[in-house]
Design a protein around this motif. Structure first.
Motif, short mmCIF file in Angstrom:
data_model
loop_
_atom_site.label_atom_id
_atom_site.label_comp_id
_atom_site.label_asym_id
_atom_site.label_seq_id
_atom_site.Cartn_x
_atom_site.Cartn_y
_atom_site.Cartn_z
N GLU A 189 48.93 44.20 47.86
CA GLU A 189 49.07 42.80 47.49
C GLU A 189 48.92 42.60 45.99
OE1 GLU A 189 49.82 39.95 47.86
OE2 GLU A 189 49.84 39.33 49.96
N ALA A 190 49.18 41.38 45.56
CA ALA A 190 49.01 41.04 44.15
C ALA A 190 48.60 39.58 44.03
CB ALA A 190 50.33 41.26 43.41
N HIS B 146 54.00 42.27 52.19
CA HIS B 146 54.94 41.21 52.59
C HIS B 146 56.13 41.17 51.65
CE1 HIS B 146 53.98 38.10 49.53
NE2 HIS B 146 52.77 38.61 49.55
N GLU C 42 54.28 35.49 54.53
CA GLU C 42 52.87 35.59 54.12
C GLU C 42 52.52 34.39 53.28
OE1 GLU C 42 49.41 36.60 51.63
OE2 GLU C 42 51.40 36.06 50.97
N GLU C 43 53.45 34.02 52.41
CA GLU C 43 53.19 32.94 51.45
C GLU C 43 53.06 31.58 52.12
OE1 GLU C 43 52.37 33.71 48.71
OE2 GLU C 43 53.42 35.49 47.99
N ASP D 13 54.14 40.01 43.45
CA ASP D 13 53.71 39.47 44.74
C ASP D 13 54.90 39.27 45.67
OD1 ASP D 13 52.36 38.27 46.78
OD2 ASP D 13 52.20 36.33 45.77
ZN LIG Z 1 51.22 37.99 48.20
#
Ligand SMILES: [Zn+2]
Length: 797
Positions: A195-196, A120, A168-169, A134
């Motif tokens: 992802e992170a 994302h 996404e967030e 992220d």
């Molecule tokens: Zn993320």
């Protein structure tokens, strides 16, 4: 080997093995040069991250558009045609947003199913996060890998779809938009998602599947990633956590499976202003690249249907190696281990090497050290939270000095255990006392076989223990070199969890690490039992533990790069014409005190409308604030009619200032049916009743100041009791307020609505009409335009 040197040699050996495990887990000493164009270059990927993460780019921000355009340009530069998918989605927990997905597709030679590369590109809102890890790191990993892949003109059968998802967030909305509405979604056979949840450490492979993982396991093994880090226990734990990723949407909404690659250490930087290029560990980014390059090559040619399976596999990794076997082996392996132990016990008894009395005594040091370290660590951490109240400031539960605390408590656990064994276990009875940990480990594996088969690989170190035990029973001797070599599986398979648990789940589970340390010591008792001077070793480890506690103490304050999080909101209640400053903080600092005063009141009154917060943190303190001339939103009832016993309502809420978010609340007694917001209903909605938890109906993240239009029906006897919060994320830059900047050792609290100017207001049609219930136009079902009626009835009166 001389006896007095054995203990030193053994400790060195164990330390070297642990060091090797640590340093071979992920790429080290990553080059600062760009390297060959044919290869993944961490340097080039870092440059991408740097550009993407120049500024926060959450949905609705100006920079979001800048990043969108940049990514489209970068894909074009690779010779790819891009497309944008745009549209509203309403997630099943009530997050509404218009997302903008970026897509590209590379045609394969003989396509069956397509391989989708996913990350994302939006950053987290509210906390000024630049989103370097992220998920700038994920986007950069894909861009750089695809660049190398295309440069090499790598032949491939399958189509490759690149999806940089949006929002996404906010609620995985971009992924949901793609899965439910994009025609390509049906062609996807496998997803690789990057992802992170932090900024450093190894990237763990986590599978997502609705069925068995056997196909994914075998295909992942066949793809031969250089530095695989994963195990089936982590997947089981991951499933229990509320950390959903975009891939979850693919699995739930589209029955599409795949692999997540996510790093989780440095959790304190996650979603904060510190998620910047300087905090992203370049070895971690190199690790992401080390996954995608071989996987891209393999899965762009593999039959992606092969990843489907109904069976489940246990899997784990040791450096450079991925090992797996079926779940169905787990129970037989435990039964066999138990049988072997019983046989050896009777054989040892017959040979007079074992005494049941001495075996029983072996439980005293083991259980004693287990209980003591468990309790000391559990209450020790609680005590530290009282001694250092600032540890409660970071909601994610992992302090900046958390790694020092892990080391301190693990060393303390070892010191305590050695002290117990020094007192209760003589050298000559070590093998008798080894039975206790073997039994405990077989019991644990028995429970695992039924409750958590993903952890089934924990039986393997037990087998090596049983072999040592068998060697002792048969030859009547302990062989030191063999003992050390057979300790390696326990160090490989169990020891990493001692660090992984608190990093993954927070320091509140430190006691779990301590207990696991004792259990690991137990399975390695043949190594440590023969130590001549356990008391001295205990003392040495105790001093080392103190050293780490001291290190943690010296790092317990805040500084630039390790900032204190704090929060401030201005909430204006338009119905009462009163305003408040408020915060989520438990410890106020110089900055928040500047607005909340020295003795602020508890914020109980403001918590009647529950705003979403990942950690369920409500407002803590509040203080009166001056009222300001903030333009209120326009609320229009576009439709309000009664048909039979149903009342149909359509409400439009338009901002009259630049806003970022609306939260809508309704009385919990209102049963809302046929709900739609900006034209869409909830994903996966089953019947007409709108599912919600508590008072919240939805959170709408505004893009380009677009108004919110909600339509729904309620029973006509229901009283409409609706309320809105309108927020702009501009408290610090809004000219109506002259807010001082935070000091450099402070940052906005993540995961909550923060730094916001909020208007709170009831959503009501004009009171004139509601009061005038005798007006036949209101009772009559043919009323259409509430706004027009209001005007008419005003004219009549
Ligand atoms: Zn993320």
């Amino acid at each position: 080997m001389k006896k007095e040197y054995y203990s030193i040699f053994a400790c060195l050996f164990v330390s070297i093995i642990l060091g090797l495990i640590y340093f071979t887990m992920i790429p080290q000493w990553t080059s600062d040069d760009e390297g060959l164009p044919t290869e993944f270059s961490t340097k080039r990927a870092l440059n991408q991250v740097e550009t993407i993460s120049k500024k926060p780019h959450y949905v609705g921000s100006k920079n979001h558009e800048v990043v969108t355009n940049y990514l489209v340009k970068e894909l074009n530069k690779l010779g790819l045609q891009t497309s944008i998918q745009e549209g509203y989605t309403l997630s099943d927990w009530g997050n509404l947003v218009q997302s903008k997905n970026i897509l590209a597709r590379i045609k394969g030679s003989n396509n069956s199913k397509a391989l989708l590369l996913l990350s994302h590109y939006d950053s987290a809102p509210h906390s000024y996060s630049p989103g370097a890890s992220d998920a700038g790191s994920g986007v950069a990993t894909i861009l750089e890998s695809v660049r190398a892949f295309l440069h090499n003109k790598s032949p491939h059968k399958n189509d490759i779809i690149i999806l940089f998802s949006d929002a996404e967030e906010l609620g995985l909305n971009g992924a949901a938009l793609f899965v439910t509405q994009h025609p390509w979604a049906k062609e996807v056979g496998l997803v690789l998602n990057f992802e992170a949840r932090g900024s450093s450490g190894p990237s763990y492979m986590l599978m997502e599947t609705n069925k068995g993982n056997a196909g994914l396991v075998k295909e992942f093994a066949a793809a031969k990633a250089t530095f695989p880090v994963s195990n089936s226990l982590m997947y089981s734990i991951y499933k229990m956590l509320p950390n959903d990723t975009d891939l979850t949407v693919f699995r739930e909404q589209g029955n599409i499976q795949g692999y997540n690659f996510a790093f989780i250490d440095g959790h304190y930087n996650y979603h904060t202003a510190q998620d910047d290029i300087n905090h992203l560990d370049k070895n971690t980014l190199a690790h992401q690249g080390s996954y995608l390059m071989p996987l891209l090559k393999y899965f762009s040619n593999a039959d992606l249907n092969m990843t489907q399976a109904s069976e489940d596999y246990v899997y784990f990794t040791i450096p450079y190696t991925f090992i797996s076997y079926p779940f169905s082996w787990v129970l037989p392996m435990v039964v066999l281990a138990l049988t072997l132990l019983i046989f050896l016990l009777f054989l040892g008894k017959a040979k007079r090497l074992l005494s049941f009395r001495e075996i029983g005594k072996g439980f005293i040091p083991l259980l004693g050290s287990l209980i003591t370290t468990g309790l000391i660590t559990f209450f020790g951490w609680k005590a530290l939270l009282i001694i250092y109240p600032q540890y409660n400031d970071l909601l994610n539960g992992f302090t900046y000095n958390g790694h020092a605390y892990i080391a301190a408590f693990v060393l303390l656990a070892l010191a305590i255990t050695l002290a117990f064994y020094n007192y209760f276990s003589a050298k000559k009875v070590t093998m008798n006392h080894y039975v206790a940990p073997l039994i405990i480990w077989i019991i644990i594996n028995g429970i695992v076989a039924f409750a958590l088969p993903g952890a089934g690989f924990l039986i393997i170190p037990v087998y090596f223990g049983l072999l040592l035990f068998a060697a002792f029973i048969i030859t009547q001797k302990s062989r030191k070199i063999l003992t050390l070599v057979f300790s390696v599986p326990a160090l490989l398979l169990i020891a990493p969890f001692i660090q992984m648990f608190p990093i993954g789940l927070g320091l509140k589970v430190l006691f779990g690490s301590a207990v696991l340390t004792v259990l690991t010591f137990g399975i390695l008792l043949p190594v440590f039992g023969p130590f001549a001077k356990k008391g001295i070793w205990s003392l040495v480890l105790f001093v080392l533990a103190i050293g780490f506690f001291a290190k943690a103490h010296s790092e317990s304050g805040y500084e630039y790069g390790k900032a204190k999080s704090n929060s401030l909101l201005y909430i204006y209640n338009a119905d009462t014409n009163q305003a408040n400053w408020t915060t989520y903080d438990t410890n106020l600092d110089s900055w928040t005190k500047g607005y909340l005063g020295k003795n602020p009141k508890k914020a109980t009154n403001l918590n009647d409308i529950p705003l979403f917060s990942k950690y369920n943190s409500g407002f803590t303190y509040a203080a009166k604030a001056p009222t300001k001339e903030i333009p209120k939103p326009s609320i229009t009832f576009l439709e309000d009619r009664i048909v039979g016993n149903q009342r149909y309502v359509k409400i439009k809420i338009s901002p009259n200032r630049n806003v970022n978010r609306y939260d809508i609340f309704a009385n919990e007694n209102m049963a809302i049916h046929n709900f739609k917001a900006n034209g869409v209903s909830t994903l996966g909605q089953k019947n007409s009743l709108y599912q919600r938890k508590g008072r919240k109906i939805l959170s709408y993240y505004v893009v380009g100041n677009a108004p919110l239009e909600m339509q729904f029906s309620v029973n006509s006897a229901t009283v409409l009791d609706l309320e809105l919060l309108e927020s702009s994320f501009d408290l610090l830059t809004n000219p109506l307020f002259q807010i001082t900047k935070r000091e450099n050792w402070m940052m906005p609290t993540p995961f909550v609505l923060n730094d916001a100017v909020v208007i709170r207001q009831k959503i009501k049609p004009s009171p004139v009409v509601v009061a005038n219930t005798l007006n036949p136009a209101v009772v009559n079902p043919v009323v259409k335009e509430r706004a027009a009626i209001v005007k008419d009835s005003l004219k009549v009166e």
